[in-house]
Write an enzyme that holds these catalytic residues in place. Structure first.
Site, mmCIF file in Angstrom:
data_model
loop_
_atom_site.group_PDB
_atom_site.id
_atom_site.type_symbol
_atom_site.label_atom_id
_atom_site.label_comp_id
_atom_site.label_asym_id
_atom_site.label_seq_id
_atom_site.Cartn_x
_atom_site.Cartn_y
_atom_site.Cartn_z
ATOM 1 N N ARG A 51 -9.250 0.241 4.928
ATOM 2 C CA ARG A 51 -9.085 0.448 3.485
ATOM 3 C C ARG A 51 -10.024 -0.423 2.650
ATOM 4 O O ARG A 51 -10.391 -0.044 1.541
ATOM 5 C CB ARG A 51 -7.635 0.164 3.073
ATOM 6 C CG ARG A 51 -6.684 1.290 3.417
ATOM 7 C CD ARG A 51 -5.314 1.055 2.821
ATOM 8 N NE ARG A 51 -4.407 2.154 3.110
ATOM 9 C CZ ARG A 51 -4.201 3.206 2.321
ATOM 10 N NH1 ARG A 51 -4.848 3.311 1.179
ATOM 11 N NH2 ARG A 51 -3.358 4.149 2.670
ATOM 12 N N LYS A 62 -0.703 -9.739 8.566
ATOM 13 C CA LYS A 62 -0.473 -8.349 8.941
ATOM 14 C C LYS A 62 -1.822 -7.832 9.400
ATOM 15 O O LYS A 62 -2.751 -7.694 8.603
ATOM 16 C CB LYS A 62 0.052 -7.543 7.751
ATOM 17 C CG LYS A 62 0.229 -6.061 8.048
ATOM 18 C CD LYS A 62 0.654 -5.269 6.819
ATOM 19 C CE LYS A 62 0.743 -3.775 7.138
ATOM 20 N NZ LYS A 62 1.095 -2.951 5.953
ATOM 21 N N ILE A 81 4.946 -4.497 10.247
ATOM 22 C CA ILE A 81 5.190 -4.052 8.871
ATOM 23 C C ILE A 81 4.868 -2.572 8.879
ATOM 24 O O ILE A 81 3.705 -2.178 9.004
ATOM 25 C CB ILE A 81 4.350 -4.845 7.861
ATOM 26 C CG1 ILE A 81 4.782 -6.324 7.904
ATOM 27 C CG2 ILE A 81 4.516 -4.283 6.452
ATOM 28 C CD1 ILE A 81 3.978 -7.245 7.009
ATOM 29 N N THR A 94 0.831 -1.202 0.000
ATOM 30 C CA THR A 94 0.000 0.000 0.000
ATOM 31 C C THR A 94 0.867 1.255 0.000
ATOM 32 O O THR A 94 0.646 2.185 -0.790
ATOM 33 C CB THR A 94 -0.914 0.006 1.239
ATOM 34 O OG1 THR A 94 -1.694 -1.178 1.254
ATOM 35 C CG2 THR A 94 -1.835 1.211 1.224
ATOM 36 N N TYR A 137 -3.186 -9.923 4.715
ATOM 37 C CA TYR A 137 -3.182 -8.523 5.118
ATOM 38 C C TYR A 137 -4.614 -8.102 5.396
ATOM 39 O O TYR A 137 -5.434 -7.990 4.478
ATOM 40 C CB TYR A 137 -2.553 -7.671 4.013
ATOM 41 C CG TYR A 137 -2.440 -6.190 4.304
ATOM 42 C CD1 TYR A 137 -2.584 -5.663 5.585
ATOM 43 C CD2 TYR A 137 -2.171 -5.302 3.266
ATOM 44 C CE1 TYR A 137 -2.470 -4.308 5.834
ATOM 45 C CE2 TYR A 137 -2.049 -3.932 3.503
ATOM 46 C CZ TYR A 137 -2.203 -3.445 4.783
ATOM 47 O OH TYR A 137 -2.087 -2.099 5.017
ATOM 48 N N TYR A 175 -13.553 -3.423 -2.426
ATOM 49 C CA TYR A 175 -14.656 -2.985 -3.281
ATOM 50 C C TYR A 175 -15.721 -4.067 -3.500
ATOM 51 O O TYR A 175 -16.890 -3.851 -3.194
ATOM 52 C CB TYR A 175 -14.168 -2.438 -4.633
ATOM 53 C CG TYR A 175 -15.297 -1.817 -5.438
ATOM 54 C CD1 TYR A 175 -15.852 -0.602 -5.047
ATOM 55 C CD2 TYR A 175 -15.833 -2.455 -6.546
ATOM 56 C CE1 TYR A 175 -16.911 -0.044 -5.744
ATOM 57 C CE2 TYR A 175 -16.892 -1.899 -7.250
ATOM 58 C CZ TYR A 175 -17.421 -0.700 -6.841
ATOM 59 O OH TYR A 175 -18.475 -0.151 -7.532
#
Length: 293
Positions: A141, A164, A204, A47, A136, A110
């Site tokens: 997000r 993560k 991370i 990202t 992740y 999405y």
């Protein structure tokens, strides 16, 4: 028992762009800064690296360059996630082919899969590669949470070895369900110590782009039993972290890397330059931290 891909701090590295592509000389300098600064792994094209704006050819070229530049000194973990499972499989296979030591795969955004869909998505990606895969989970997000029970099921896939995690509230459940040989890494710089205290293996990190040594030391002091020293470093970073997330990541961190004297360039659209007020806040906190004059 599965070995962690890394213990400590992995930097979520920015990608230095020019108007026409990637600045590979600047990327080389950033990689060397991270290795000399003590980062325990490099996450490339995540990202923070703006992978979502990179065409596949460029994406894989940057991973390949990082692998070759690092030359096995520390692990290189490639971001290869997508909300299109077939696309994620192809990116993952290509990243493995150019030498990535592991993959970071984000929850689909999405289109918002069900938990069954998430399980099938990550399982089929992992089945197409041999290298370790780190899940992740970043609900802020993706507007989607990877639930602990789903992480447990995925942890039984041989090469899915870690997550993560940006949902601190469920870390304890993930530890209880998945056991000690499944690694959990913090995805948030401001809650590294709370996650480590629940059994995490490291972070991370975005802030490691500018303070790799302190980020590494924060984690290592914890594991060495210097809890007070680790807490001191975590608290010391908090105001800087606020400035680094004053706008959406990676807008502020790219500005910070530039302020350090590196040529990180600007973010690609639709991300824009850091506002003047937040740039001044960033300068202020970097001065307070002793990073710039």
């Amino acid at each position: 028992m599965r070995k962690p891909l890394f213990i400590g701090s992995a930097v979520a590295l920015v990608t230095p762009f020019t108007d026409t592509g990637v600045d590979y000389q600047a990327l080389a300098e950033l990689i060397e800064f991270q290795i000399q600064g003590g980062s325990d792994a490099i996450v490339i094209c995540g990202t923070t690296g703006e992978a979502s704006t990179m065409p596949d050819e460029e994406h894989i070229a940057v991973i390949k360059y990082a692998v070759e530049r690092v030359n096995k000194r520390i692990p290189v973990i490639a971001g290869t996630g997508s909300n299109d499972t077939r696309h994620a499989i192809e990116l993952s296979k290509e990243a493995e082919a150019v030498g990535a030591d592991g993959l970071l795969s984000v929850t689909p955004y999405y289109n918002k899969a069900t938990q069954k869909g998430l399980y099938e998505h990550f399982k089929i990606i992992a089945n197409h590669v041999q290298v370790p895969v780190i899940l992740y989970n970043v609900p802020s997000r993706t507007n989607l949470n990877l639930n602990p029970d789903t992480i447990k099921a995925l942890s039984e896939v041989e090469n899915i070895i870690a997550v993560k995690e940006c949902n601190l509230a469920q870390v304890g459940d993930v530890v209880n369900l998945c056991g000690a040989d499944f690694s959990i890494y913090s995805g948030d710089d401001n809650t590294v110590l709370p996650l480590l205290s629940l059994g995490g293996k490291g972070v991370i990190s975005t802030m490691a782009n500018i303070i790799p040594k302190d980020t590494h030391n924060m984690v290592m002091r914890f594991f060495q039993g210097d809890i007070t020293g680790a807490i001191t470093l975590q608290l010391q970073t908090l105001n800087l972290i606020k400035a680094l997330f004053s706008e959406v990541n990676p807008i502020p961190i790219k500005a910070a890397v530039n302020l350090l004297g590196f040529q990180a360039g600007q973010c690609r659209m639709p991300l824009t330059e850091l506002s003047e007020s937040n740039l001044e806040l960033l300068r202020q906190e970097m001065r307070a931290y002793g990073l710039i004059k």
